[in-house]
Design a protein around this motif. Structure first.
Motif, PDB file in Angstrom:
ATOM      1  N   VAL A  98      -1.739   2.180 -10.570  1.00  0.00           N
ATOM      2  CA  VAL A  98      -2.825   2.272  -9.583  1.00  0.00           C
ATOM      3  C   VAL A  98      -3.003   0.937  -8.872  1.00  0.00           C
ATOM      4  N   TRP A  99      -2.847  -0.170  -9.605  1.00  0.00           N
ATOM      5  CA  TRP A  99      -3.002  -1.481  -8.979  1.00  0.00           C
ATOM      6  C   TRP A  99      -1.921  -1.711  -7.923  1.00  0.00           C
ATOM      7  N   VAL A 100      -0.680  -1.343  -8.227  1.00  0.00           N
ATOM      8  CA  VAL A 100       0.404  -1.510  -7.254  1.00  0.00           C
ATOM      9  C   VAL A 100       0.120  -0.654  -6.019  1.00  0.00           C
ATOM     10  N   LEU A 101      -0.307   0.577  -6.225  1.00  0.00           N
ATOM     11  CA  LEU A 101      -0.668   1.452  -5.100  1.00  0.00           C
ATOM     12  C   LEU A 101      -1.784   0.814  -4.272  1.00  0.00           C
ATOM     13  N   TRP A 102      -2.790   0.260  -4.944  1.00  0.00           N
ATOM     14  CA  TRP A 102      -3.916  -0.397  -4.272  1.00  0.00           C
ATOM     15  C   TRP A 102      -3.438  -1.582  -3.445  1.00  0.00           C
ATOM     16  N   LEU A 103      -2.568  -2.407  -4.044  1.00  0.00           N
ATOM     17  CA  LEU A 103      -2.061  -3.583  -3.340  1.00  0.00           C
ATOM     18  C   LEU A 103      -1.262  -3.185  -2.091  1.00  0.00           C
ATOM     19  N   VAL A 104      -0.403  -2.185  -2.218  1.00  0.00           N
ATOM     20  CA  VAL A 104       0.403  -1.738  -1.083  1.00  0.00           C
ATOM     21  C   VAL A 104      -0.495  -1.193   0.022  1.00  0.00           C
ATOM     22  N   ARG A 105      -1.462  -0.375  -0.359  1.00  0.00           N
ATOM     23  CA  ARG A 105      -2.368   0.198   0.646  1.00  0.00           C
ATOM     24  C   ARG A 105      -3.218  -0.900   1.297  1.00  0.00           C
ATOM     25  N   ALA A 106      -3.659  -1.884   0.516  1.00  0.00           N
ATOM     26  CA  ALA A 106      -4.441  -2.992   1.080  1.00  0.00           C
ATOM     27  C   ALA A 106      -3.578  -3.795   2.051  1.00  0.00           C
ATOM     28  N   TRP A 107      -2.331  -4.025   1.710  1.00  0.00           N
ATOM     29  CA  TRP A 107      -1.414  -4.755   2.582  1.00  0.00           C
ATOM     30  C   TRP A 107      -1.245  -4.035   3.922  1.00  0.00           C
ATOM     31  N   ARG A 108      -1.206  -2.696   3.853  1.00  0.00           N
ATOM     32  CA  ARG A 108      -1.035  -1.886   5.073  1.00  0.00           C
ATOM     33  C   ARG A 108      -2.351  -1.665   5.817  1.00  0.00           C
ATOM     34  N   GLY A 109      -3.457  -2.136   5.257  1.00  0.00           N
ATOM     35  CA  GLY A 109      -4.755  -1.959   5.886  1.00  0.00           C
ATOM     36  C   GLY A 109      -5.357  -0.585   5.658  1.00  0.00           C
TER      37      GLY A 109
END
Length: 145
Positions: A98-109
């Motif tokens: 979930v953290w990796v998914l969160w980081l990727v989504r945050a990076w993409r805005g």
């Protein structure tokens, strides 16, 4: 003085870094907690408080063995980690995903939205209740810490 394009790219970079602040802050906090538990062995008495439910009733709660599990996990002993608390160890891997998914989504805005239907929450509760009951019965002693 930067032109309009230079100023915009600086703002984009700052906004992008700001979006990553929360997931990276959570990672830093979790890393610090795991580092502490990895350093201060919960298998040695006196370092951590005893579970109140275990102390009062003698029954293991779903979290009992979680610190020993985290300690073993940090030291790369997955067998001991699962043996101490299988649910907690599974939770470490779930958190990482979930953290990796969160980081990727945050990076993409993009916001992280995980909407679970009530049936899923009831299922998680039933799983934890079942885990708690079984680990306290003689035939479930393999799940006890």
């Amino acid at each position: 003085m930067p032109g309009p394009q230079g100023h915009g790219s600086v703002l984009k970079r700052r906004t992008g870094l700001r979006r990553l602040g929360t997931p990276l802050g959570i990672l830093a906090t979790v890393t610090a907690a795991f580092a502490y538990v990895g350093t201060v062995d919960p298998n040695e008495p006196g370092h951590y408080p005893v579970c109140p439910l275990l102390k009062i009733t003698g029954a293991f709660c779903p979290g009992c063995g979680g610190l020993r599990s985290a300690h073993a996990f940090i030291h790369g002993d997955l067998g001991a980690a699962f043996s101490a608390n299988a649910v907690a160890t599974t939770g470490y891997f779930l958190f990482a995903a979930v953290w990796v998914l969160w980081l990727v989504r945050a990076w993409r805005g993009q916001p992280l939205r995980i909407a679970l239907a009530p049936a899923w929450w009831w299922s998680v509760g039933a799983l934890l209740l079942g885990f708690t009951v079984v680990r306290n019965l003689p035939f479930g002693s393999a799940l006890a810490p």
